[in-house]
Write an enzyme that holds these catalytic residues in place. Structure first.
Site, PDB file in Angstrom:
ATOM      1  CD  GLN A  90      -2.572  -1.156   2.695  1.00 52.15           C
ATOM      2  OE1 GLN A  90      -3.567  -0.460   2.884  1.00 52.15           O
ATOM      3  NE2 GLN A  90      -2.041  -1.893   3.638  1.00 52.15           N
ATOM      4  CG  ASP A  93       7.749   3.956   1.322  1.00 51.40           C
ATOM      5  OD1 ASP A  93       7.445   3.794   2.527  1.00 51.40           O
ATOM      6  OD2 ASP A  93       8.020   3.010   0.551  1.00 51.40           O
ATOM      7  CG  HIS A 108      -2.752   2.562  -1.954  1.00 49.44           C
ATOM      8  ND1 HIS A 108      -2.703   2.470  -0.583  1.00 49.44           N
ATOM      9  CD2 HIS A 108      -3.840   1.859  -2.330  1.00 49.44           C
ATOM     10  CE1 HIS A 108      -3.732   1.744  -0.157  1.00 49.44           C
ATOM     11  NE2 HIS A 108      -4.430   1.358  -1.190  1.00 49.44           N
ATOM     12  CB  CYS A 137       2.464  16.733 -19.198  1.00 52.23           C
ATOM     13  SG  CYS A 137       2.752  15.460 -20.430  1.00 52.23           S
ATOM     14  N   GLY A 176       2.526  -4.449   9.108  1.00 53.63           N
ATOM     15  CA  GLY A 176       2.445  -3.001   9.263  1.00 53.63           C
ATOM     16  C   GLY A 176       1.237  -2.375   8.587  1.00 53.63           C
ATOM     17  CD  GLU A 204      -0.321  -0.406  19.340  1.00 53.07           C
ATOM     18  OE1 GLU A 204       0.759  -0.033  19.827  1.00 53.07           O
ATOM     19  OE2 GLU A 204      -1.344  -0.708  19.995  1.00 53.07           O
TER      20      GLU A 204
HETATM   21  N1  APR Z   1       6.182  -2.644  12.524  1.00 50.34           N
HETATM   22  C1  APR Z   1       4.971  -3.151  12.131  1.00 50.34           C
HETATM   23  N2  APR Z   1       3.800  -2.438  12.176  1.00 50.34           N
HETATM   24  C2  APR Z   1       3.870  -1.175  12.671  1.00 50.34           C
HETATM   25  C3  APR Z   1       5.092  -0.587  13.113  1.00 50.34           C
HETATM   26  C4  APR Z   1       6.279  -1.387  13.029  1.00 50.34           C
HETATM   27  N3  APR Z   1       7.465  -0.921  13.409  1.00 50.34           N
HETATM   28  N4  APR Z   1       4.820   0.680  13.539  1.00 50.34           N
HETATM   29  C5  APR Z   1       3.471   0.879  13.370  1.00 50.34           C
HETATM   30  N5  APR Z   1       2.902  -0.235  12.855  1.00 50.34           N
HETATM   31  C6  APR Z   1       1.495  -0.468  12.507  1.00 50.34           C
HETATM   32  C7  APR Z   1       0.485   0.366  13.305  1.00 50.34           C
HETATM   33  O1  APR Z   1       0.150  -0.279  14.515  1.00 50.34           O
HETATM   34  C8  APR Z   1      -0.692   0.426  12.332  1.00 50.34           C
HETATM   35  O2  APR Z   1      -1.567  -0.695  12.525  1.00 50.34           O
HETATM   36  O3  APR Z   1       1.330  -0.065  11.161  1.00 50.34           O
HETATM   37  C9  APR Z   1      -0.030   0.279  10.941  1.00 50.34           C
HETATM   38  C10 APR Z   1      -0.060   1.545  10.092  1.00 50.34           C
HETATM   39  O4  APR Z   1      -1.396   1.833   9.844  1.00 50.34           O
HETATM   40  P1  APR Z   1      -1.809   3.100   8.937  1.00 50.34           P
HETATM   41  O5  APR Z   1      -1.104   4.291   9.391  1.00 50.34           O
HETATM   42  O6  APR Z   1      -3.302   3.111   8.906  1.00 50.34           O
HETATM   43  O7  APR Z   1      -1.221   2.737   7.486  1.00 50.34           O
HETATM   44  P2  APR Z   1      -1.807   1.760   6.368  1.00 50.34           P
HETATM   45  O8  APR Z   1      -2.460   0.554   6.924  1.00 50.34           O
HETATM   46  O9  APR Z   1      -0.712   1.543   5.401  1.00 50.34           O
HETATM   47  O10 APR Z   1      -2.913   2.704   5.686  1.00 50.34           O
HETATM   48  C11 APR Z   1      -3.563   2.264   4.536  1.00 50.34           C
HETATM   49  O11 APR Z   1      -4.458   4.449   4.108  1.00 50.34           O
HETATM   50  O12 APR Z   1      -3.987   6.652   4.290  1.00 50.34           O
HETATM   51  C12 APR Z   1      -4.165   5.645   3.384  1.00 50.34           C
HETATM   52  O13 APR Z   1      -3.264   5.349   1.225  1.00 50.34           O
HETATM   53  C13 APR Z   1      -2.914   5.392   2.571  1.00 50.34           C
HETATM   54  O14 APR Z   1      -1.836   3.299   2.030  1.00 50.34           O
HETATM   55  C14 APR Z   1      -2.447   4.023   3.064  1.00 50.34           C
HETATM   56  C15 APR Z   1      -3.725   3.377   3.537  1.00 50.34           C
END
Ligand code: APR
Length: 231
Positions: A90, A93, A108, A137, A176, A204
């Site tokens: 997702q 980066d 994404h 462009c 993550g 979490e």
């Molecule tokens: N290792 C593993 N997991 C981790 C760590 C770590 N060191 N640090 C944080 N996390 C977990 C958090 O507990 C959380 O559950 O990573 C998760 C990040 O969640 P989000 O911030 O919601 O990110 P993501 O799931 O990628 O979001 C999905 O939402 O905002 C949009 O397009 C964006 O791709 C993104 C999508």
């Protein structure tokens, strides 16, 4: 892992957290400080293209200054250990690519590419001259980051590749990811329904923690390298 032929890995912002890239919904998450409706939608871009463009420049700068971490490298090491493998991320980066991963489906998009609103041409961000913001462009059309904004459809081909991998794999690792954003959040459950063994790695709990086969409470940078070593 040893008895699995087909591994699918799903990653979210948490895998880049240990590199110093903020997550979206974590304690210092981006969406706690910034309003996604003002920065990550087509309406927002139409309303204020300069603000949105500067927001993505801010994030590019942030990402540029960090390195992939042991979790990214562990996934790269897993890639050749299976008959079939797909990394579904997702994240926009590009840190997986910098760690050497090749078999990637970017759900994404990618912050290091831009797309023309008029001709649709995809270009490398390195080609952009910020003479004006937002830059243009070659066809004169306005460039936008080649990422999926809220309310937008995912690239169809990449989504079907991810769905196919979730349905056919023996083992799926969800690393993550908060399991709050669709359709990515459904991939582990789709794999489960198709008989795969599903493991979540996250410090979490998430909405799928009670439903997957194993939910490991730990940081990706700690857990993944140990898993790879023991494999
Ligand atoms: N290792 C593993 N997991 C981790 C760590 C770590 N060191 N640090 C944080 N996390 C977990 C958090 O507990 C959380 O559950 O990573 C998760 C990040 O969640 P989000 O911030 O919601 O990110 P993501 O799931 O990628 O979001 C999905 O939402 O905002 C949009 O397009 C964006 O791709 C993104 C999508």
């Amino acid at each position: 892992m040893r008895s699995s032929r087909f591994l699918t890995v799903l990653t979210g912002a948490g895998i880049s957290a240990e590199s110093g890239v903020p997550t979206f919904r974590g304690k210092d998450g981006l969406w706690r400080k910034f309003n996604p409706q003002e920065l990550a939608t087509m309406d927002a871009f139409m309303r204020n293209p300069r603000l949105v463009w500067e927001w993505y420049e801010y994030r590019r700068k942030l990402i540029q200054d960090v390195q992939p971490n042991p979790a990214h490298y562990a996934i790269k090491d897993l890639e050749d250990g299976f008959e079939e493998f797909l990394l579904v991320t997702q994240n926009i980066d590009g840190l997986h690519q910098r760690a050497g991963s090749r078999k990637i489906a970017e759900l994404h998009g990618n912050i290091w590419r831009n797309r023309c609103l008029r001709c649709g041409r995809i270009s490398d961000h390195k080609e952009v001259y910020l003479r004006e913001i937002p830059p243009k462009c070659a066809c004169g059309g306005t460039l936008r980051p080649d990422v999926v904004w809220f309310g937008e459809a995912l690239p169809q081909e990449i989504l079907s590749q991810a769905l196919q991998a979730a349905q056919s794999c023996n083992l799926l690792l969800s690393v993550g990811a908060s399991a709050l954003v669709q359709p990515a959040a459904s991939l582990p459950l789709l794999a489960l329904r198709n008989g795969a063994f599903v493991v979540e790695i996250n410090p979490e709990p998430t909405p799928i923690s009670e439903r997957v086969n194993e939910s490991i409470r730990g940081k990706a940078g700690d857990v993944l390298p140990r898993l790879v070593k023991r494999q």
